[in-house]
Design an enzyme around this catalytic site. Sequence first.
Site, short mmCIF file in Angstrom:
data_model
loop_
_atom_site.label_atom_id
_atom_site.label_comp_id
_atom_site.label_asym_id
_atom_site.label_seq_id
_atom_site.Cartn_x
_atom_site.Cartn_y
_atom_site.Cartn_z
N GLN A 55 102.19 -27.47 95.23
CA GLN A 55 100.80 -27.87 94.76
C GLN A 55 100.81 -29.28 94.13
OE1 GLN A 55 99.38 -24.34 92.63
NE2 GLN A 55 99.47 -22.97 94.49
N HIS A 71 99.87 -24.78 90.18
CA HIS A 71 99.01 -24.38 89.08
C HIS A 71 98.81 -25.71 88.29
CE1 HIS A 71 98.56 -19.83 89.68
NE2 HIS A 71 98.64 -20.35 90.78
N GLU A 127 86.75 -17.39 89.58
CA GLU A 127 85.67 -17.55 88.63
C GLU A 127 84.67 -18.65 88.70
OE1 GLU A 127 87.11 -16.68 84.63
OE2 GLU A 127 87.58 -14.74 85.29
N TYR A 181 88.51 -17.92 77.86
CA TYR A 181 87.86 -17.61 78.74
C TYR A 181 88.82 -16.57 79.60
CZ TYR A 181 83.95 -20.36 78.18
OH TYR A 181 82.98 -20.93 77.52
N TYR A 234 98.80 -10.46 93.29
CA TYR A 234 98.84 -10.62 94.66
C TYR A 234 99.85 -9.29 95.27
CZ TYR A 234 95.52 -13.92 95.50
OH TYR A 234 94.37 -14.65 95.48
#
Lengths: 377, 377
Positions: free
Chosen positions: B92, B156, B248, B258, B269
Amino acid sequence: MHRSLLAPALGAFLSLPAAMSPASAQQRFPSSVGDLAVETVASGLENPWGLAFLPDGRMLVTERPGRLRLVAGDGKLSAPITGVPSVTGRGQGGLLDVTLDPNFAQNRLIYLSFAEPRAGGNGTSVARARLNERGTALEGMSVIFRQMPTINSNMHFGSRLVFDRTGALFVTVGDRYSQRDQAQNPANHIGKVIRIRPEGGAPADNPKKQGWQTEIWSIGHRNVQGAALHPDTGQLWTAEHGARGGDEVNTPKAGLNYGWPVVTYGIDYSGAKIGEGTTKAGMEQPLFYWDPSIAPSGAAFYTGPVWPAWKNSLFVGALAGQMLIRLSTQGETVTGEERLLTTLGERIRDVRQGPDGFLYLLSDAADGKVLRVRPAR
Amino acid sequence: MHRSLLAPALGAFLSLPAAMSPASAQQRFPSSVGDLAVETVASGLENPWGLAFLPDGRMLVTERPGRLRLVAGDGKLSAPITGVPSVTGRGQGGLLDVTLDPNFAQNRLIYLSFAEPRAGGNGTSVARARLNERGTALEGMSVIFRQMPTINSNMHFGSRLVFDRTGALFVTVGDRYSQRDQAQNPANHIGKVIRIRPEGGAPADNPKKQGWQTEIWSIGHRNVQGAALHPDTGQLWTAEHGARGGDEVNTPKAGLNYGWPVVTYGIDYSGAKIGEGTTKAGMEQPLFYWDPSIAPSGAAFYTGPVWPAWKNSLFVGALAGQMLIRLSTQGETVTGEERLLTTLGERIRDVRQGPDGFLYLLSDAADGKVLRVRPAR
């Protein structure tokens, strides 16, 4: 409708306890609280529409063509209960919702909504009757509400029945499809949320604004087919069929206008614009809406012990959407959406929490079912 | 990454104005404000990630492997702009978001987020540089923020860049996947929303709670890849990749937590439970969440003249969901969801409003595109 003459024999034929079918027991579906299993409790119900649990755990289930049956926990269907009102069993019409009197354990009163055949057409009506001790017949039936005026249409009957905490009965009545502009006219019962006393007539604390029919609670609704009281606040929540892209969740308040067909997030299925837009002063916004439409029917707040994380979630069935929607809520806000049973392939007409804390669904089909949703083992 | 050596030739080869392709011009998609057309403005972009409009109407577009290009309105791609930072272009990681300085017209400063290769691993960093007048090179680059500690992971990175109204820069940084518990630890930059001065360092009005790194705005985030300022309030809104079933929308406030990974609506998963549940004192609830996940990336509030009914709607791209989400909002409440372009079949990485009031999307693919969404004719 004369089908009920055949039904006792059919009932016996169809009483196999389908919950024991290995095929249905193997269906597993993911969810936020672990896999769910969907079991067939009963089948052989023709377009079942409304479900109410009796204190003994059996279910009263309506079939849209005009039958009311008891469904036992093992899936056995009773013969049709005698004494149900005659219905217009065409299109979306028929025998629709069923609910128990808050004092059913004492008085055995039940309430039925139905498409009533009348001179010149039909309309949503509500009847009250006593279920005899054997559960085979309705006695002393009286019609306690008639949506007026009578319209010749097979569509948009609304028809959910929900008692509030004061003992008044909410009745959702649709716009009859052809009469949508009348949803704004408080002089009639077209496209309204109605609130009546259990014996009929308007409660003293209905809004009764000038020019309003006394039974009206709120106006500007299209076709509300999901309704439930919030377990903490006692507020009515509704799920309403909108036009294309305009299905809504509302919390109808006394005397307010929910906008149909002047303001809506939907458009005609033809693609034509409806009304003036999405907002207008003096008309309430929905709490939440779906686009594309899911065709919501049936609504229940979850309060049971099986899935504590789902406390106060609003479950809504989806007909066209063929799934079970879970909306997480906080106060009067929708804070999340979970789409469940999306591969089940059933139109969900009603959803209820059972006394066992599991969820019970009605599938809308010629061979309709009572389905039980529980954690997969 | 050495692909950029080939890119000038490729760029020339791929500069056909794809908007003129009859196939793309014919794509029509329904919406609540009439049919939409999706036009291909430019193609041949390798996994484009971030898009920023220049005052002259051209776009700066990052390609994840490590290139930054100018895209003209006719679809022509410039040669890669020289002087971009080296990136970890695996998984990523890579060259990620791009945004302009609020005073770009005067100072020509731009900001890039990227997966920075470092001794022992990598991490999200933010660089500032001046775009030369010809738009061919970055000059005077400095790294103004480094997510610490360095982790060896390809996942991430977070990485959206949004200026607030005070001139401070929000940077969303992910939990690096392997470090999720650190999202609760304010002594590092893992899984946080960061707020820095444009030259680097913490603004005076950051929370700076005891034990908190000074650059931290809020904690407990998993991987925020959509971020936008509310046009009326100036509040930051974020769209965050959750675990399975836990994507979210939040409005991160200074100094708040949060919840990730202690409270979440998602599960692993693998099906395993995460954390303690969905609520906990001292941890904020999301404004809205999606289950099943859609994998949100890119976020923009709509303020343009083309679709007045969509004013202040939050648009969010969906990668796994392969659609464009429109959330209608009222204050800090999500009041409706519209799922657009559901049959387009593209992973949407970024969404921006163009100076023409149309919506511009980046499709995440080896042959990625800039897409323009406009009313169908």
